[in-house]
Design a protein around this motif. Structure first.
Motif: not given
Length: 413
Positions: A151-155, A208-215, A382-388
């Motif tokens: 959704m971040v990418v979509l925005i 919402g991201f602080p509730w997620t598992d990986v992030f 940009c994709i690599v940064i978002l992927g990290i």
């Protein structure tokens, strides 16, 4: 207005389209369940009133006696008592945290338990679980995290693709064409509403991201190594009382807590064992007024004091965003979050309807991109940064790139 690269615009539109189509069912679920959960207090308040509200009478039993009563009926020893702010409020004793939290309510006038409340017994808990994990446990949590990452990418891609050209000018940010057919109408509703809700939606996703598992786990790790979370003794971790004589009564701690005149809901952390400590702390969304005090349970000596200034910057930002995400900063925040949920649902449905009106039978309608187009270094970076930052997005992007490479190689020359 910016001068856009038309080929890049097509490429970004293609991935915006694909990501949007895959994410759409989940985004609709998130919007609906998020909007419903905002009514949690309105729904649960009347149901819990009979447990929480009591009739004030003469000769209440002491807080110490209430604590003993709570321990006698609790499955797990209470670790917190919430000090009643009114004479008509039952005393709450809490054990566990988050979804494992259980509260026992004591009527001090009748010396009886008025009832027990556990979040997981509420229908709103089911709504929250659907919102956060699709009722699929850890696996569902990762699906939601993956969708939120995309959704971040979509925005981001949506903002670029929608951004008006010089001919459209500033009017392009507001124009919804009402008389050029339903496909154009739904397309304009999707883009215009999507643009104006985009920054607020990014802020909501951040909460919402602080509730997620990986992030979420990675974020906690960064907090730990940078020492930007709670101080180690915030929850009395590592603190101990010196066993000596009789312990101070809970009533004495209540008197001390009331004398501090702390803002918001005031609670007392209860000693877990003979070496445990008493704590006095308040819960308020005016974060700067939050304080914590820890005391030796025998001598009453103050062991340490914490205020909001002791909390690290990443934890401060995290707590603010999470509270914003839940609409907890008063009526303005609640209305804003409800509006975001409704607009997200509207944007999603408008995009779907526009696509269905455009789609030809037997074709997916995926935007075409010239075969010679190659994403520049800026896009790759940009994709690599978002992927990290969002590892599940990074993994899924890598899989998409591999599939796209194989598919391209298989095409006849």
């Amino acid at each position: 207005m910016i001068k856009k690269n038309n080929t890049l615009n097509q490429w970004l539109w293609k991935w915006h389209f694909i990501a949007g189509l895959v994410s759409l069912p989940f985004v609709i679920v998130l919007a609906i369940t998020g909007g419903i959960y905002l009514f949690k207090d309105n729904y649960e308040g009347p149901q819990q009133e009979a447990i929480k509200v009591i009739k004030a009478e003469a000769n209440p039993i002491s807080f110490q006696q209430q604590w003993e009563l709570a321990k006698s009926v609790a499955k797990k020893q209470p670790n917190i008592m919430v000090i009643p702010s009114k004479y008509t409020q039952a005393t709450e004793f809490v054990s566990g945290r988050f979804s494992h939290k259980n509260s026992i309510y004591i009527n001090p006038y009748t010396a009886k338990v008025t009832g027990k409340i556990s979040p997981k017994d509420s229908k709103m808990h089911t709504v929250r679980k659907l919102h956060g994990e699709l009722l699929l446990g850890k696996f569902g949590t990762k699906i939601i995290e993956l969708i939120a990452s995309w959704m971040v990418v979509l925005i981001i891609t949506g903002i670029y693709v929608f951004w008006p050209n010089k001919k459209q000018g500033v009017k392009g940010f507001f124009t919804v064409r009402l008389k050029q057919g339903k496909r154009i109408l739904f397309r304009d509703l999707h883009t215009v509403l999507g643009f104006w809700v985009s920054l607020l939606l990014l802020l909501t996703l951040a909460g919402g991201f602080p509730w997620t598992d990986v992030f979420g786990d990675n974020f906690k790790w960064v907090q730990k190594v940078t020492n930007t979370g709670y101080p180690k003794t915030w929850d009395a971790r590592g603190l101990q009382s010196k066993v000596s004589g009789e312990a101070i009564t809970l009533d004495n701690m209540v008197i001390l807590a009331k004398s501090m005149e702390l803002e918001g809901e005031v609670s007392i952390g209860l000693p877990k064992n003979e070496n445990g400590v008493y704590s006095i702390f308040n819960t308020t969304l005016n974060f700067g007024k939050q304080k914590r005090f820890h005391f030796d349970q025998y001598s009453g000596e103050q062991l340490i004091e914490h205020d909001w200034g002791d909390v690290g910057v990443l934890m401060r930002g995290r707590l603010w965003l999470m509270a914003f995400h839940q609409g907890q900063f008063g009526q303005w925040n609640w209305i804003l979050m409800l509006g975001i949920a409704i607009m997200l649902l509207g944007v999603s449905l408008a995009g779907l309807l526009s696509y269905l009106k455009r789609k030809q039978k037997g074709h997916w309608g995926t935007p075409k991109v010239p075969a010679k187009f190659k994403a520049g270094y800026g896009i790759v970076i940009c994709i690599v940064i978002l992927g990290i930052v969002f590892p599940l997005f990074g993994i899924s992007s890598l899989l998409v790139a591999i599939i796209e490479f194989i598919r391209t190689k298989k095409k006849p020359v």
